[in-house]
Design a protein around this motif. Structure first.
Motif, mmCIF file in Angstrom:
data_model
loop_
_atom_site.group_PDB
_atom_site.id
_atom_site.type_symbol
_atom_site.label_atom_id
_atom_site.label_comp_id
_atom_site.label_asym_id
_atom_site.label_seq_id
_atom_site.Cartn_x
_atom_site.Cartn_y
_atom_site.Cartn_z
ATOM 1 N N UNK A 265 2.989 -12.548 13.606
ATOM 2 C CA UNK A 265 3.093 -12.031 12.192
ATOM 3 C C UNK A 265 2.090 -10.970 12.133
ATOM 4 N N UNK A 266 2.407 -9.608 12.037
ATOM 5 C CA UNK A 266 1.353 -8.481 11.556
ATOM 6 C C UNK A 266 1.248 -8.201 10.235
ATOM 7 N N UNK A 267 0.501 -7.779 9.854
ATOM 8 C CA UNK A 267 0.151 -7.325 8.107
ATOM 9 C C UNK A 267 0.481 -8.417 7.383
ATOM 10 N N UNK A 268 -0.023 -9.689 7.723
ATOM 11 C CA UNK A 268 0.201 -11.217 6.908
ATOM 12 C C UNK A 268 -0.543 -10.995 5.504
ATOM 13 N N UNK A 269 -1.442 -10.068 5.249
ATOM 14 C CA UNK A 269 -1.879 -9.952 3.911
ATOM 15 C C UNK A 269 -1.215 -8.851 2.993
ATOM 16 N N UNK A 270 -0.005 -8.506 3.662
ATOM 17 C CA UNK A 270 0.617 -7.436 2.680
ATOM 18 C C UNK A 270 -0.030 -6.187 2.859
ATOM 19 N N UNK A 271 -0.613 -5.800 4.192
ATOM 20 C CA UNK A 271 -1.445 -4.379 4.366
ATOM 21 C C UNK A 271 -2.515 -4.612 3.550
ATOM 22 N N UNK A 272 -3.334 -5.403 3.301
ATOM 23 C CA UNK A 272 -4.394 -5.512 2.579
ATOM 24 C C UNK A 272 -4.058 -5.838 0.946
#
Length: 348
Positions: A210-217
């Motif tokens: 999972x990439x961008x798991x923090x919603x792109x910050x």
């Protein structure tokens, strides 16, 4: 939350790859227009990578396109001195910027040339996990995977991965050679993959990264994370970060923040813990350029969520609640891409 612990391990896919339960996305460590242009001190980034490995985060994610080749060079330097033997390294091919124009390529000659070039920049003989970064929708996926299969047989790569491929493309690719991992955007506010792609991966025994798991910050500090972006930051052009959508989406962050306060963790740890709780076949790869943020990310592994808390979180950010798409319209082929049938290639 304590830091410096040894991060657990998971099996990624069914072919034998074992990685840390959380990975480290390295894209932000190198200037990469249009995503970000601010250079980072090389020694600081190498120190961060070494700190990650020491902490047990050994699954490192890069791409030939990050920093326009410079991120792989950085990783090559960081892996010297016995570090290479401790890590699982993933890199990618498929996004070409020839003549200043972005082009997605998966033709065999390009695949082979890209792999050889990555090996040279990384100063390696073999890449652990080699992803097709974006799917070339002009030719059958079987053609691309066929060349990757040859690279496996030659010992230049160990495992094959796909990114942003549709369920049918994943299935067709897996029939040519086992796919070890699919990398996709998955977070509390990017959940479209749960409909078809995640079930397909699980049916076939494919690991999920999972990439961008923090919603792109966004789940780090909500509106503040947007206000602090530089004018040239790629995220300022994304639909979800537009003012008309942010006003609505900020409510999601506020609810996550309230729950994080109750749980005694940060909102980013809570959002990351939600991804970590999706299963032992899922490895999120949050990116950072700061050791303190990295320590906070691995702290998410200590946040335990009950089924009721998972459901509560999901109610904050169901797919119909989030406003705005995750990419601009001219990036449409970057999402869950289909390819033409193999019969069309043979007939050509």
């Amino acid at each position: 939350m304590e830091t410096g612990r040894v991060v657990g391990r998971i099996k990624l896919g069914s072919q034998g790859l074992e990685v840390s339960a959380q990975g480290l996305g390295c894209m932000g460590m190198s200037p990469f227009p249009p995503f970000h242009e601010q250079p980072k001190p090389e020694q600081d980034m190498i120190a961060l990578i070494h700190h990650a490995v020491h902490s047990g985060v050994t699954f490192l994610d890069t791409s030939d396109v990050y920093g326009h080749f410079t991120n792989e060079i950085l990783l090559g330097k960081a892996l010297k001195g016995g570090v290479r033997e401790k890590v699982e390294l993933a890199t990618k091919f498929g996004i070409s910027f020839g003549d200043g124009k972005r082009e997605i390529r998966g033709d065999p000659a390009y695949v082979r040339a890209a792999c050889e070039a990555s090996l040279k920049r990384l100063q390696l003989d073999c890449i652990d996990l080699y992803y097709q970064h974006r799917v070339d929708t002009r030719l059958p996926i079987e053609v691309t995977i066929g060349e990757l299969k040859k690279l496996v047989e030659e010992g230049k790569i160990k495992y094959i991965g796909l990114s942003e491929a549709s369920a049918s493309t994943i299935r067709r690719a897996h029939a040519v050679h086992p796919i070890t991992a699919v990398q996709l955007e998955w977070s509390l506010w990017s959940r479209d993959v749960e409909q078809e792609i995640i079930p397909t991966c699980r049916e076939l025994g494919i690991g999920i990264v999972a990439y961008s798991p923090l919603g792109r910050g966004f789940f780090s500090s909500g509106l503040k994370s947007v206000e602090n972006l530089s004018n040239d930051d790629f995220r300022k052009s994304l639909p979800r970060f537009q003012p008309e959508n942010l006003e609505h989406n900020k409510i999601i962050f506020e609810r996550v923040n309230e729950m994080a306060t109750r749980k005694g963790c940060t909102p980013s740890q809570l959002a990351l813990a939600w991804v970590q709780h999706q299963g032992n076949d899922v490895c999120p790869i949050p990116g950072t350029t700061k050791i303190e943020n990295f320590n906070q990310n691995i702290g998410a592994l200590s946040v335990k969520l009950t089924p009721e808390e998972m459901a509560e979180l999901e109610s904050f950010a169901s797919e119909d609640v989030v406003k705005g798409d995750r990419y601009m319209s001219d990036f449409a082929t970057w999402k869950n891409s289909e390819t033409p049938p193999l019969s069309s290639w043979k007939a050509a």
